[in-house]
Design a protein around this motif. Structure first.
Motif, PDB file in Angstrom:
ATOM      1  N   VAL A  83      48.073  41.293  31.900  1.00 23.89           N
ATOM      2  CA  VAL A  83      47.213  42.112  32.750  1.00 23.89           C
ATOM      3  C   VAL A  83      46.425  41.185  33.664  1.00 23.89           C
ATOM      4  N   SER A  84      46.351  41.547  34.944  1.00 23.06           N
ATOM      5  CA  SER A  84      45.593  40.754  35.906  1.00 23.06           C
ATOM      6  C   SER A  84      44.583  41.653  36.613  1.00 23.06           C
ATOM      7  N   VAL A  85      43.327  41.237  36.612  1.00 24.65           N
ATOM      8  CA  VAL A  85      42.265  41.902  37.370  1.00 24.65           C
ATOM      9  C   VAL A  85      41.927  40.983  38.536  1.00 24.65           C
ATOM     10  N   ALA A  86      42.232  41.399  39.758  1.00 25.36           N
ATOM     11  CA  ALA A  86      42.124  40.514  40.923  1.00 25.36           C
ATOM     12  C   ALA A  86      41.262  41.156  42.001  1.00 25.36           C
ATOM     13  N   GLN A  87      40.685  40.271  42.838  1.00 23.24           N
ATOM     14  CA  GLN A  87      39.828  40.711  43.939  1.00 23.24           C
ATOM     15  C   GLN A  87      40.165  39.913  45.194  1.00 23.24           C
ATOM     16  N   PRO A  88      40.828  40.524  46.176  1.00 27.63           N
ATOM     17  CA  PRO A  88      41.045  39.835  47.456  1.00 27.63           C
ATOM     18  C   PRO A  88      39.722  39.530  48.141  1.00 27.63           C
ATOM     19  N   LEU A  89      39.763  38.579  49.059  1.00 32.23           N
ATOM     20  CA  LEU A  89      38.533  38.120  49.702  1.00 32.23           C
ATOM     21  C   LEU A  89      37.839  39.230  50.474  1.00 32.23           C
TER      22      LEU A  89
END
Length: 604
Positions: A327-333
């Motif tokens: 599982v990946s929790v990501a935030q683009p800039l």
């Protein structure tokens, strides 16, 4: 070679197994919906109909506008003038009879059956195809309702399996039959003995026409029908804004700006013609992505995570517990000022052709959401992944949720942190030569049942790998890393959009992560029961663990009966306990320790 199917396996028992009550899961061969040939070959028929209407165009115009001159070369006029109308009509009739016969034969030869162990499909007239899908290897069940099949009250059911192009499709079934069959297959695969989903509240028919209207305008997710206990929805406005603030939009704007500058400098307006294909392609991309993500819902059900999306053509998929490998929790800039995140997963299934786009969509659990949405989705996902390892294979659903609470809390508290906050082991200062912005955020930490990797400073992400799903662990060290006494660790899972790799760690920390992950993964896999996730409901009593008694793979202190009792097996390759890890600390040998061989038992 003549196709001769073997002896059919016995049908599921009629007592003690509620799924056997469904007509489609009685172990006998069944056929698809009678309209299947028409829905599959509909494009071919539409092309023929379009050609005929185009040929009759002049006749239709003359019928409504008498006296209009017809163009020469009209095939219909040519046939009429040469007296071959009868032969042409006879040819068309023969063609239709042959076509209908082939459709009927194809429908007759396409059969499927569901037993207590497999889903089996055989099809083909000249070239036979025979596929089997084991119930205990199902990675998910997807129901798609494209616009035209939806009008006719049909749906496509696809059973996802591990492997390249291993999915099994049933296209098409009745919409209600597809929902019922999906539920029955999941009941069989879960190990449940009793199913109270159909407790006498079966849907009543109000007539064929009214049923079609109800299905067309009914919500994709009915909480009462799927017994959902928790639902997370994506707001359309936030979805549109996230698409406009994506990297794709930034790339398109840069291309448009480059073309405008080129026209201004050279005076060649021919560059503007290149904008039209770009605008059309970008518009189509955004429309497809938006229409697929409308009415996006994530629901928690007894049989796993149900993901639904779509407006005109809808799709919903149920992922059984334990089928998520990372599982990946990501935030683009560009999302950072708004506090938005997305959640993606790795699954043990791959597809080719048209199904690959659907698979890419299904790897996105949360397209966009706030930190609160992330926590709710993790509350749905993680109990089935790490709860069994923490609370034990016989624990109740409430105990599984409590067991996964630590992982959810750590993720929630570590989305924006850096350094050693949250108990993470991060890269040393000398790693700034390789990670100038992310060396303080780069790090790892163990929680009960999972290993967490905190990555990136510009594009933030947090990767959760359930220990039972770890395939292998690799340590890498290039020339520059060797000179700086750094190393990278890659926790291998199945292929997917989530990469569980953390680089620029201290060499000793990397060795410690490698050894601890390997050891805990073996222990966690030994108690994992997510392949039969509802089997615990059949047990007369729920087993509970006394307070203080450790669970294998959880990182709890070792007890007298555990393999890692005091002095029995070292906690790692002679290294202190990881911050945030509650294992006993050991002595740290002097020097970098990279060339040292871990003691026996440290990594299995």
């Amino acid at each position: 070679m003549t196709f001769r199917p073997g002896t059919p396996p016995p049908a599921p028992p009629t007592r003690g197994d509620a799924a056997a009550a469904a007509p489609l899961t009685d172990g006998e061969w069944h056929r698809l919906h009678p309209l299947t040939p028409l829905l599959k070959g509909g494009i071919f028929l539409i092309v023929i109909l379009g050609y005929v209407l185009n040929s009759l165009r002049d006749q239709l115009v003359e019928f409504f506008i008498p006296g209009k001159q017809q163009e020469d070369g009209d095939p219909v006029r040519y046939v009429y003038e040469h007296g071959a109308v009868g032969w042409v009509l006879l040819g068309i009739a023969v063609f239709l009879v042959v076509l209908i016969g082939l459709f009927y034969l194809s429908w007759r030869m396409h059969e499927f059956r569901v037993t207590g162990e497999i889903v089996e499909v055989r099809s083909g007239v000249l070239f036979r195809n025979h596929r089997k899908a084991r119930l205990d290897r199902i990675q998910g069940i997807n129901i798609q309702r494209p616009l035209v099949p939806r009008v006719f009250g049909t749906a496509k059911l696809e059973i996802a399996q591990a492997g390249n192009d291993a999915n099994v499709q049933l296209a098409y079934l009745g919409a209600r039959a597809a929902d019922d069959l999906r539920q029955r297959i999941l009941v069989l695969a879960s190990g449940a003995k009793d199913d109270d989903a159909h407790d006498g509240t079966a849907r009543r028919s109000n007539g064929a026409l009214q049923d079609r209207v109800d299905e067309m305008f009914s919500p994709e997710l009915d909480p009462a029908a799927v017994h959902a206990t928790r639902i997370v929805k994506v707001r359309p406005g936030r979805l549109i804004a996230s698409m406009l603030l994506s990297g794709t939009t930034l790339f398109i704007l840069l291309v448009v700006a480059a073309m405008i500058v080129s026209v201004a400098l050279t005076g060649e307006y021919g560059f503007l013609f290149g904008l039209f294909p770009a605008v059309i392609g970008a518009g189509g991309y955004y429309i497809r992505k938006f229409s697929r993500s409308l009415q996006y819902t994530i629901a928690e059900t007894r049989d796993g995570i149900r993901i639904g999306y779509g407006l005109v053509s809808t799709s919903n998929e149920t992922l059984p517990p334990g089928r998520i490998h990372a599982v990946s929790v990501a935030q683009p800039l560009l999302w950072r000022p708004f506090g938005w995140w997305d959640i993606r997963i790795n699954r043990a299934t791959s597809a080719t052709g048209a199904a690959s786009s659907n698979q890419q969509v299904s790897s996105i659990i949360l397209p966009v959401g706030t930190a609160a949405d992330v926590r709710e989705v993790l509350d749905i996902i993680l109990p089935g992944l790490v709860g069994t390892v923490v609370a034990g294979p016989e624990a109740s659903q409430e105990a599984l949720r409590e067991g996964s609470a630590e992982a959810v809390n750590v993720v929630d508290d570590s989305l924006t942190t850096s350094g050693d906050r949250g108990g993470f082991v991060h890269s040393p200062r000398r790693a700034a030569w390789l990670r100038p912005f992310a060396f303080r955020r780069n790090g790892y930490r163990f929680v009960q049942g999972a290993v967490l990797l905190r990555l990136g400073a510009v594009w933030r992400s947090l990767v959760i790998v359930p220990l039972p799903r770890v395939q292998s662990v690799k340590v890498e060290q290039g020339p520059l890393e060797r000179a700086l006494r750094l190393a990278a660790v890659h926790v291998h899972t199945v292929a997917g959009p989530v990469s569980a790799r953390v680089g620029a760690l201290d060499a000793r920390d990397a060795q410690r992560l490698w050894a601890e992950t390997a050891h805990r993964a073996v222990e966690a896999a030994a108690v994992d029961t997510t392949h039969r996730w509802r089997e615990r409901e059949a047990r007369p009593a729920v087993a509970t663990r006394p307070a203080g008694e450790p669970v294998p793979g959880s990182g709890a202190p070792a007890g007298p009966n555990e393999e890692r009792a005091a002095g029995a097996v070292p906690p790692g390759p002679g290294a202190p306990a990881v911050p945030g890890d509650d294992r006993a600390a050991g002595a740290v040998p002097p020097g970098p320790g990279w060339g040292d061989v871990p003691p026996t038992g440290a990594a299995r």
